[in-house]
Design an enzyme around this catalytic site. Sequence first.
Site, mmCIF file in Angstrom:
data_model
loop_
_atom_site.group_PDB
_atom_site.id
_atom_site.type_symbol
_atom_site.label_atom_id
_atom_site.label_comp_id
_atom_site.label_asym_id
_atom_site.label_seq_id
_atom_site.Cartn_x
_atom_site.Cartn_y
_atom_site.Cartn_z
ATOM 1 N N ASP A 150 37.743 -19.908 3.498
ATOM 2 C CA ASP A 150 38.910 -20.349 3.100
ATOM 3 C C ASP A 150 39.397 -21.542 2.819
ATOM 4 O OD1 ASP A 150 41.439 -18.972 3.126
ATOM 5 O OD2 ASP A 150 41.705 -18.583 4.769
ATOM 6 N N HIS A 223 40.345 -11.179 -5.471
ATOM 7 C CA HIS A 223 41.263 -11.919 -5.520
ATOM 8 C C HIS A 223 41.737 -13.886 -5.939
ATOM 9 C CE1 HIS A 223 44.405 -13.818 -2.163
ATOM 10 N NE2 HIS A 223 42.904 -15.175 -1.459
#
Length: 313
Positions: A150, A223
């Site tokens: 992330d 994404h």
Amino acid sequence: MQNIRVQPVVNPPGENAVFITLTINSDVAALDTIRSFAGNFTALIRSLTKRFLNSHFNAIMGFSSSAWDRLFPNQPKPKELVPFEEIRGEKHTAVSTPGDIFFHIRADSQDVCFELTSIIHQQLSDCTTTIDETHGFRYLDGRAIIGFVDGTENPESMIASEYAVIGDEDPNFKYGSYAFSQKYLHDMQKWQALSTEEQEKVIGRRKFNDMELGDHEKPATAHNNVSKAYDKDGNEMKILRANIAFAHPLKNEYGTYFIGYARSFSVTKQMLKNMFLGNEDGYIDHLLDFSTPISGTLFFIPTYDFLDSLTAD
């Protein structure tokens, strides 16, 4: 930023974190208590930092648009501090949820986070209502609970302030920051039913080494394609993410707490619109088929100097 004490929005996500969202009760005494607490927040953080010198402890306090109006009616207001309005797409919705006061607490261990959390409760429980308290942790080597690294798109640390901290465009609130928080729950059963290759196409990166997929193999709905924002000249605009994982496995609850710090909330908002409504090519974020936001609130993070001024006032 000489002689200006900035809240630590550009710090790394940390090993542990607590996010707290409160609403302010309706009585006038509640406002006085909040102002008093905010005016002493810097001293409190300084004391805790000295107590836990090697813990990488830091904490942030912010206010929503409605809280600003009630707490500081005679003060100017940050230009982009408005109530967040939900973004409703054909398939998915970025919800808007209540919140007046926001805390982001980080440290190497949860007991240090607990220390400030307990103080907040002791001093503010009579004048606020708790909307959310989320305890997060660094998962493996900085991965989201769905298994991918992330924060890869974050700007480098040496230039992070350029994207996360307000400049001369709003001189009254220079060195402040806009914080947008969203709590996502993941459908892990549905996610884990995908092969690794299918998951990689949802994210747009390799799961093992975090390398970006080539253009020939990355879907338009990935994404890391859809969630990007660009200015009118085609230059990518960035925000600073300090996302962290949270989970209660026995409750089948797995999530990511998204927190985006930005110099301009309009950049974050454009990213959200791309994800939920579709980008300029009409593609929405495929990750939303597996991840659902259950909160969404915008806060402004003023400088420590601003907070200190409340005591003088």
